[in-house]
Design a protein around this motif. Structure first.
Motif, PDB file in Angstrom:
ATOM      1  N   ALA A 288       0.828  -1.208   0.000  1.00 23.52           N
ATOM      2  CA  ALA A 288       0.000   0.000   0.000  1.00 23.52           C
ATOM      3  C   ALA A 288       0.859   1.253   0.000  1.00 23.52           C
ATOM      4  N   ALA A 289       1.944   1.236   0.771  1.00 23.11           N
ATOM      5  CA  ALA A 289       2.834   2.398   0.824  1.00 23.11           C
ATOM      6  C   ALA A 289       3.513   2.633  -0.515  1.00 23.11           C
ATOM      7  N   LEU A 290       3.921   1.561  -1.173  1.00 24.43           N
ATOM      8  CA  LEU A 290       4.552   1.686  -2.482  1.00 24.43           C
ATOM      9  C   LEU A 290       3.570   2.215  -3.525  1.00 24.43           C
ATOM     10  N   LEU A 291       2.332   1.770  -3.468  1.00 26.82           N
ATOM     11  CA  LEU A 291       1.317   2.261  -4.404  1.00 26.82           C
ATOM     12  C   LEU A 291       1.040   3.741  -4.186  1.00 26.82           C
ATOM     13  N   GLU A 292       0.911   4.134  -2.938  1.00 24.60           N
ATOM     14  CA  GLU A 292       0.670   5.542  -2.636  1.00 24.60           C
ATOM     15  C   GLU A 292       1.835   6.411  -3.105  1.00 24.60           C
ATOM     16  N   ALA A 293       3.041   5.946  -2.839  1.00 21.95           N
ATOM     17  CA  ALA A 293       4.224   6.693  -3.260  1.00 21.95           C
ATOM     18  C   ALA A 293       4.323   6.753  -4.778  1.00 21.95           C
ATOM     19  N   ALA A 294       3.995   5.660  -5.439  1.00 20.60           N
ATOM     20  CA  ALA A 294       4.095   5.613  -6.896  1.00 20.60           C
ATOM     21  C   ALA A 294       3.170   6.629  -7.548  1.00 20.60           C
ATOM     22  N   LEU A 295       1.947   6.726  -7.057  1.00 22.96           N
ATOM     23  CA  LEU A 295       1.018   7.692  -7.640  1.00 22.96           C
ATOM     24  C   LEU A 295       1.568   9.105  -7.525  1.00 22.96           C
TER      25      LEU A 295
ATOM     26  N   ALA B 209      -8.639  14.713  -5.921  1.00 19.79           N
ATOM     27  CA  ALA B 209      -7.413  13.934  -6.089  1.00 19.79           C
ATOM     28  C   ALA B 209      -7.359  13.212  -7.428  1.00 19.79           C
ATOM     29  N   GLU B 210      -8.452  13.227  -8.180  1.00 14.81           N
ATOM     30  CA  GLU B 210      -8.502  12.521  -9.459  1.00 14.81           C
ATOM     31  C   GLU B 210      -7.491  13.074 -10.463  1.00 14.81           C
ATOM     32  N   ARG B 211      -7.106  14.329 -10.303  1.00 14.08           N
ATOM     33  CA  ARG B 211      -6.194  14.952 -11.264  1.00 14.08           C
ATOM     34  C   ARG B 211      -4.867  14.197 -11.354  1.00 14.08           C
ATOM     35  N   ASP B 212      -4.317  13.793 -10.208  1.00 10.38           N
ATOM     36  CA  ASP B 212      -3.050  13.058 -10.230  1.00 10.38           C
ATOM     37  C   ASP B 212      -3.185  11.767 -11.025  1.00 10.38           C
TER      38      ASP B 212
END
Length: 207
Positions: A14-21, A101-104
């Motif tokens: 989960a942390a890697l996914l959040e960071a990746a985005l 947050a959809e913009r990212d």
């Protein structure tokens, strides 16, 4: 594998996914590096490769996560509308809501889509993830309409293609001219009319 490692794995992922985005949105998918994602998440490259085989696999995991979040949110918004108060215009207004947050995600997914257009292998893989999203969206839309006695007169998955095209095309224009076209405005204005044109009252079930 030690039990502690197993228990930590979802947290690490989960942390890697959040960071990746965040990293992909900031630097662009192609320019971003796995090292940047690991640094942002606070994990090593070893932790990355124990969860994902490549940067592309990481994006596809983000895609599936985002798709499920969108489907869950649309279902919650639609379910919160009592059947007795249901109108296609109100239904359209609810599912047209766009999280800030959809913009990212839009920035990241658009860049990967361009990559997929140029690279047949990436296109093949992305198309299969797109297909799963369309199928789930079609099922959810069909169920919500059936809940209020309506049925589609067109193929549900083709309609899902159209709705996704409107959403993505509308967001592209909104993010360029947010003061002229707020995110979700096209859906709010036209989606009810479109749904009205492709639905009809469901007849009695066959005995």
């Amino acid at each position: 594998m030690p039990k502690g490692t197993t228990k930590r794995r979802p947290v690490t992922r989960a942390a890697l996914l959040e960071a990746a985005l965040a990293v992909f949105a900031e630097h662009g998918f192609q320019a971003a590096t796995i090292e940047q994602v690991c640094t942002r998440a606070g994990y090593t490259r070893g932790a990355f490769y124990s969860n994902f085989g490549s940067k592309e696999e990481l994006f596809l995991a983000l895609f599936d996560q985002h798709s499920q979040e969108i489907l869950d949110r649309l279902s919650e918004l639609a379910d919160a509308l009592p059947a007795g108060d249901f109108t296609l215009a109100e239904f359209a207004g609810r599912i047209a809501r766009i999280d800030p947050a959809e913009r990212d995600w839009y920035l990241v997914s658009t860049e990967f889509t361009l990559l997929a257009i140029r690279d047949p292998q990436a296109g093949w893989v992305l198309a299969r993830h797109d297909a799963r999203l369309r199928a789930e969206l079609a099922r959810g839309l069909t169920a919500q309409l059936e809940r209020v006695g309506l049925r589609l007169t067109v193929d549900a998955e083709e309609l899902a293609r159209l709705l996704i095209a409107i959403r993505e095309g509308g967001l592209a224009q909104s993010y360029v001219e947010p003061d002229v076209l707020p995110p979700g405005e096209l859906e709010r204005r036209f989606l009810g009319t479109i749904l009205g044109a492709v639905t009809e009252a469901a007849g009695p079930a066959a005995s």
